[in-house]
Design a protein around this motif. Structure first.
Motif, PDB file in Angstrom:
ATOM      1  N   GLY A  76       0.795  -1.223   0.000  1.00  0.00           N
ATOM      2  CA  GLY A  76       0.000   0.000   0.000  1.00  0.00           C
ATOM      3  C   GLY A  76       0.826   1.270   0.000  1.00  0.00           C
ATOM      4  N   GLY A  77       2.161   1.135  -0.014  1.00  0.00           N
ATOM      5  CA  GLY A  77       3.043   2.293  -0.055  1.00  0.00           C
ATOM      6  C   GLY A  77       3.431   2.846   1.304  1.00  0.00           C
ATOM      7  N   GLU A  78       3.034   2.159   2.392  1.00  0.00           N
ATOM      8  CA  GLU A  78       3.407   2.620   3.729  1.00  0.00           C
ATOM      9  C   GLU A  78       4.688   1.938   4.192  1.00  0.00           C
ATOM     10  OE1 GLU A  78      -0.432   4.076   6.098  1.00  0.00           O
ATOM     11  OE2 GLU A  78      -0.238   1.900   6.052  1.00  0.00           O
ATOM     12  N   PHE A  79       5.423   2.626   5.054  1.00  0.00           N
ATOM     13  CA  PHE A  79       6.643   2.078   5.629  1.00  0.00           C
ATOM     14  C   PHE A  79       6.291   1.325   6.910  1.00  0.00           C
ATOM     15  CE2 PHE A  79       8.022   5.549   2.985  1.00  0.00           C
ATOM     16  CZ  PHE A  79       9.110   5.000   2.322  1.00  0.00           C
ATOM     17  N   ARG A  80       6.877   0.175   7.080  1.00  0.00           N
ATOM     18  CA  ARG A  80       6.656  -0.675   8.243  1.00  0.00           C
ATOM     19  C   ARG A  80       7.998  -1.267   8.657  1.00  0.00           C
ATOM     20  NH1 ARG A  80       1.242  -2.178   8.964  1.00  0.00           N
ATOM     21  NH2 ARG A  80      -0.089  -1.476   7.266  1.00  0.00           N
ATOM     22  N   PHE A  81       8.008  -1.840   9.848  1.00  0.00           N
ATOM     23  CA  PHE A  81       9.195  -2.577  10.271  1.00  0.00           C
ATOM     24  C   PHE A  81       8.768  -3.763  11.102  1.00  0.00           C
ATOM     25  CE2 PHE A  81       8.663   0.882  13.367  1.00  0.00           C
ATOM     26  CZ  PHE A  81       8.602   0.180  14.569  1.00  0.00           C
ATOM     27  N   ARG A  82       9.661  -4.729  11.132  1.00  0.00           N
ATOM     28  CA  ARG A  82       9.485  -5.891  12.013  1.00  0.00           C
ATOM     29  C   ARG A  82      10.802  -6.106  12.738  1.00  0.00           C
ATOM     30  NH1 ARG A  82       7.940  -8.091   6.854  1.00  0.00           N
ATOM     31  NH2 ARG A  82       9.877  -8.195   5.748  1.00  0.00           N
ATOM     32  N   LEU A  83      10.694  -6.591  13.973  1.00  0.00           N
ATOM     33  CA  LEU A  83      11.872  -6.867  14.783  1.00  0.00           C
ATOM     34  C   LEU A  83      12.124  -8.362  14.750  1.00  0.00           C
ATOM     35  CD1 LEU A  83      14.124  -6.127  16.780  1.00  0.00           C
ATOM     36  CD2 LEU A  83      12.401  -6.154  18.606  1.00  0.00           C
ATOM     37  N   LYS A  84      13.330  -8.739  14.363  1.00  0.00           N
ATOM     38  CA  LYS A  84      13.722 -10.146  14.316  1.00  0.00           C
ATOM     39  C   LYS A  84      14.756 -10.415  15.399  1.00  0.00           C
ATOM     40  CE  LYS A  84      12.634 -11.672   9.763  1.00  0.00           C
ATOM     41  NZ  LYS A  84      13.081 -12.544   8.701  1.00  0.00           N
ATOM     42  N   ALA A  85      14.573 -11.531  16.096  1.00  0.00           N
ATOM     43  CA  ALA A  85      15.509 -11.959  17.140  1.00  0.00           C
ATOM     44  C   ALA A  85      16.772 -12.522  16.496  1.00  0.00           C
ATOM     45  CB  ALA A  85      14.845 -13.013  18.018  1.00  0.00           C
ATOM     46  N   ALA A  86      17.743 -12.835  17.326  1.00  0.00           N
ATOM     47  CA  ALA A  86      19.014 -13.389  16.842  1.00  0.00           C
ATOM     48  C   ALA A  86      18.814 -14.677  16.049  1.00  0.00           C
ATOM     49  CB  ALA A  86      19.958 -13.625  18.008  1.00  0.00           C
ATOM     50  N   ASN A  87      17.756 -15.453  16.389  1.00  0.00           N
ATOM     51  CA  ASN A  87      17.484 -16.708  15.676  1.00  0.00           C
ATOM     52  C   ASN A  87      16.654 -16.502  14.410  1.00  0.00           C
ATOM     53  OD1 ASN A  87      14.905 -16.217  16.643  1.00  0.00           O
ATOM     54  ND2 ASN A  87      14.782 -18.062  17.890  1.00  0.00           N
ATOM     55  N   GLY A  88      16.342 -15.244  14.067  1.00  0.00           N
ATOM     56  CA  GLY A  88      15.591 -14.933  12.852  1.00  0.00           C
ATOM     57  C   GLY A  88      14.087 -14.918  13.037  1.00  0.00           C
ATOM     58  N   GLN A  89      13.607 -15.242  14.223  1.00  0.00           N
ATOM     59  CA  GLN A  89      12.163 -15.270  14.469  1.00  0.00           C
ATOM     60  C   GLN A  89      11.621 -13.848  14.560  1.00  0.00           C
ATOM     61  OE1 GLN A  89      11.030 -17.249  18.089  1.00  0.00           O
ATOM     62  NE2 GLN A  89       8.859 -17.056  17.669  1.00  0.00           N
ATOM     63  N   ASN A  90      10.476 -13.618  13.905  1.00  0.00           N
ATOM     64  CA  ASN A  90       9.791 -12.329  14.029  1.00  0.00           C
ATOM     65  C   ASN A  90       9.202 -12.234  15.428  1.00  0.00           C
ATOM     66  OD1 ASN A  90      10.207 -11.434  11.384  1.00  0.00           O
ATOM     67  ND2 ASN A  90       8.362 -12.433  10.632  1.00  0.00           N
ATOM     68  N   ILE A  91       9.521 -11.164  16.149  1.00  0.00           N
ATOM     69  CA  ILE A  91       8.989 -11.015  17.501  1.00  0.00           C
ATOM     70  C   ILE A  91       8.108  -9.786  17.650  1.00  0.00           C
ATOM     71  CG2 ILE A  91      10.682 -12.370  18.757  1.00  0.00           C
ATOM     72  CD1 ILE A  91      12.298  -9.866  19.251  1.00  0.00           C
ATOM     73  N   GLY A  92       8.080  -8.925  16.665  1.00  0.00           N
ATOM     74  CA  GLY A  92       7.218  -7.753  16.726  1.00  0.00           C
ATOM     75  C   GLY A  92       7.137  -7.072  15.381  1.00  0.00           C
ATOM     76  N   ARG A  93       6.044  -6.308  15.217  1.00  0.00           N
ATOM     77  CA  ARG A  93       5.840  -5.596  13.955  1.00  0.00           C
ATOM     78  C   ARG A  93       5.194  -4.246  14.248  1.00  0.00           C
ATOM     79  NH1 ARG A  93       0.442  -6.535  13.543  1.00  0.00           N
ATOM     80  NH2 ARG A  93      -0.292  -8.500  14.359  1.00  0.00           N
ATOM     81  N   SER A  94       5.346  -3.341  13.295  1.00  0.00           N
ATOM     82  CA  SER A  94       4.815  -1.990  13.468  1.00  0.00           C
ATOM     83  C   SER A  94       3.499  -1.824  12.724  1.00  0.00           C
ATOM     84  CB  SER A  94       5.807  -0.959  12.924  1.00  0.00           C
ATOM     85  OG  SER A  94       5.826  -0.988  11.505  1.00  0.00           O
TER      86      SER A  94
END
Length: 126
Positions: A76-94
């Motif tokens: 949709g053209g919006e900026f987002r981010f996700r936080l990945k842990a050291a093991n590559g697992q997604n742990i949070g998103r914006s």
């Protein structure tokens, strides 16, 4: 007042969390639901541990090692981010941001608020 993690229990008995900034705005949402409160608290501990991660700006095709914040532009053209842990697992998103600078401010707010943020547990209406 500093930020806080808010754990919510759903009607189905699962748990999720949000990290809220001092102004009450949600700056990070759990990437998954958890079957127990302790598992949800482990997810929060991972966010606290990784809150100072580097930023991988995928709009510029940068590459960074985990742990990291992946900054990207959605369909949709919006900026987002996700936080990945050291093991590559997604742990949070914006949430979505109209400007990349705003998304980067969200990441900076996580780095500032997450490490010492208290945990508040809120039960959903049954």
């Amino acid at each position: 007042m500093a930020g806080k993690f808010v754990i919510t229990t759903a009607k189905n008995g699962e748990f999720t969390f949000n990290l809220k900034a001092s102004n009450g705005e949600v700056i990070l949402t759990a990437s998954e639901t958890y079957t127990s409160q302790s598992a949800c608290e482990n997810g929060i501990a991972s966010v606290k541990k990784n809150a100072g991660a580097v930023i991988e700006d995928q709009t510029r095709e940068e590459k960074a090692s985990n742990p990291k914040f992946e900054l990207y532009k959605d369909k949709g053209g919006e900026f987002r981010f996700r936080l990945k842990a050291a093991n590559g697992q997604n742990i949070g998103r914006s949430e979505g941001y109209k400007a990349k600078a705003s998304a980067k401010k969200g990441i900076a707010s996580i780095a500032k608020n997450a490490p010492d943020a208290p945990i508040i547990v809120v039960e959903a209406d049954k």
